[in-house]
Write an enzyme that holds these catalytic residues in place. Structure first.
Site, PDB file in Angstrom:
ATOM      1  CD  GLU A 126      -2.333   5.693   6.688  1.00 51.42           C
ATOM      2  OE1 GLU A 126      -2.377   5.735   5.450  1.00 51.42           O
ATOM      3  OE2 GLU A 126      -1.416   5.129   7.316  1.00 51.42           O
TER       4      GLU A 126
ATOM      5  CG  HIS B 236      -5.402   2.290   5.372  1.00 51.82           C
ATOM      6  ND1 HIS B 236      -4.897   3.207   6.256  1.00 51.82           N
ATOM      7  CD2 HIS B 236      -4.443   1.343   5.210  1.00 51.82           C
ATOM      8  CE1 HIS B 236      -3.666   2.835   6.601  1.00 51.82           C
ATOM      9  NE2 HIS B 236      -3.374   1.712   5.981  1.00 51.82           N
TER      10      HIS B 236
ATOM     11  CB  SER C 287       5.694  -1.662  11.722  1.00 52.02           C
ATOM     12  OG  SER C 287       5.334  -0.295  11.935  1.00 52.02           O
TER      13      SER C 287
ATOM     14  N   GLY D 249       2.967   2.536  10.601  1.00 53.66           N
ATOM     15  CA  GLY D 249       3.926   3.617  10.370  1.00 53.66           C
ATOM     16  C   GLY D 249       4.669   4.054  11.614  1.00 53.66           C
TER      17      GLY D 249
ATOM     18  CD  GLU E  86      -3.173  -2.140   7.445  1.00 58.06           C
ATOM     19  OE1 GLU E  86      -2.189  -2.497   6.798  1.00 58.06           O
ATOM     20  OE2 GLU E  86      -3.647  -0.999   7.347  1.00 58.06           O
TER      21      GLU E  86
ATOM     22  CE  LYS F  19       0.209   3.246   4.735  1.00 57.38           C
ATOM     23  NZ  LYS F  19       0.382   3.321   6.179  1.00 57.38           N
TER      24      LYS F  19
ATOM     25  CG  ASN G 175      -1.697   1.264   1.393  1.00 55.36           C
ATOM     26  OD1 ASN G 175      -1.792   2.064   0.465  1.00 55.36           O
ATOM     27  ND2 ASN G 175      -2.270   1.477   2.574  1.00 55.36           N
TER      28      ASN G 175
HETATM   29  P1  13P Z   1       3.419   0.497   7.521  1.00 52.22           P
HETATM   30  O1  13P Z   1       3.873  -0.827   6.936  1.00 52.22           O
HETATM   31  O2  13P Z   1       4.155   1.660   6.946  1.00 52.22           O
HETATM   32  O3  13P Z   1       3.371   0.463   9.006  1.00 52.22           O
HETATM   33  O4  13P Z   1       1.910   0.685   7.019  1.00 52.22           O
HETATM   34  C1  13P Z   1       1.038  -0.354   7.184  1.00 52.22           C
HETATM   35  C2  13P Z   1      -0.208  -0.008   6.466  1.00 52.22           C
HETATM   36  O5  13P Z   1      -0.932   0.892   6.853  1.00 52.22           O
HETATM   37  C3  13P Z   1      -0.537  -0.762   5.253  1.00 52.22           C
HETATM   38  O6  13P Z   1      -1.802  -0.454   4.805  1.00 52.22           O
END
Ligand code: 13P
Length: 255
Positions: free
Chosen positions: A100, A98, A216, A176, A170, A15, A13
């Site tokens: 976010e 997601h 992560s 992140g 997640e 982003k 992903n």
């Molecule tokens: P990270 O791997 O950067 O922690 O992000 C995970 C994520 O949100 C995947 O959708």
């Protein structure tokens, strides 16, 4: 992973990272590194990168996904993108709900459900994200919340459509942050998701469902996470922006 029952899927992903030109370059770099994968390999990219990504992934085993989809077929929804637009552009997967988007863009369990249904109707494979915040975990709500989010997201999904659904657990506190859930926490969270699907759709359907872990996951910890029975793949943020790291995760899922 338990490949006897279900497919392993590693999805990046990206982003809000990579321009179309950078997307082409990164996919060209990844192609040879993941060509022998014994798992499905997906890259979910920003809308504007989709044509370049589809072109760069042509005739490879890399499938392209989007990071969101609107739930209406068409109409006065400025700035939105429909499922049919994605399908016509060569997209096969789409991230839905997601954290976010839930945190910054007003996504709710209801809209996650509508997006999931719209994606499935159009023939896309939704990667539906669920996960608890640190506060919810500390209050002891993880199981309740994961089951609630999972069941809400899958409301009115037809049993025969479930094989096209992937769920990504997640934990919000692990995204992140560099803080990864332990392998046992990931396995437990994914197990709660699978249990919710068993309650809603039956044991057999739940057994066949791909449940990813995300938060992560990286080249260093992927093998340990993926060794767990309930971890059928990963949804990878930061580490999917580096070809070698992403390829190492794909390799770990191919064992
Ligand atoms: P990270 O791997 O950067 O922690 O992000 C995970 C994520 O949100 C995947 O959708």
């Amino acid at each position: 992973m338990n490949k006897a029952y279900r497919k392993a899927v590693i999805a990046g992903n990206w982003k809000m990272n990579k321009t179309p030109r950078e997307a082409s370059a990164l996919i060209s770099e990844m192609r040879p590194l993941v060509q022998n994968a014994d798992c499905d390999v997906v890259l979910c990219v920003p809308f504007i990168d989709i044509p370049a990504a589809v072109e760069a992934a042509k005739d490879s085993n890399i499938k392209i996904g989007a990071e969101n989809v609107h739930f209406k077929a068409s109409g006065a929804y400025t700035g939105e993108v429909s499922a049919q637009m994605l399908v016509e552009s060569g997209v096969e997967y789409v991230v839905v709900g997601h954290s976010e988007r839930r945190t910054y863009f007003g996504e709710t369990d209801q809209t996650v459900n509508l997006r999931t249904l719209a994606a499935l109707e159009a023939g896309l494979k939704p990667i539906v994200c669920v996960g608890e915040t640190l506060e919810q975990r500390e209050l002891g709500y993880t199981e309740t919340l994961l089951k609630y989010q999972t069941k809400m997201a899958l409301t009115n999904v037809k049993p025969e459509q479930l094989k096209n659904v992937i769920i990504a657990y997640e934990p919000v506190w692990a995204i992140g942050t560099g803080v990864t859930a332990t392998a046992d926490q990931a396995d437990e969270g994914n197990g709660f998701v699978r249990a919710a699907v068993a309650e809603a759709f039956g044991e057999e359907a739940a057994k066949a469902l791909t449940v990813q872990y995300g938060g992560s996951m990286n080249a260093g910890n992927a093998a340990e996470l993926l060794a767990k029975e309930n971890v059928d793949g990963g949804l990878i943020g930061g580490a999917s922006l580096k070809a070698a790291d992403f390829a190492t995760i794909v390799e770990a899922a191919s064992k």
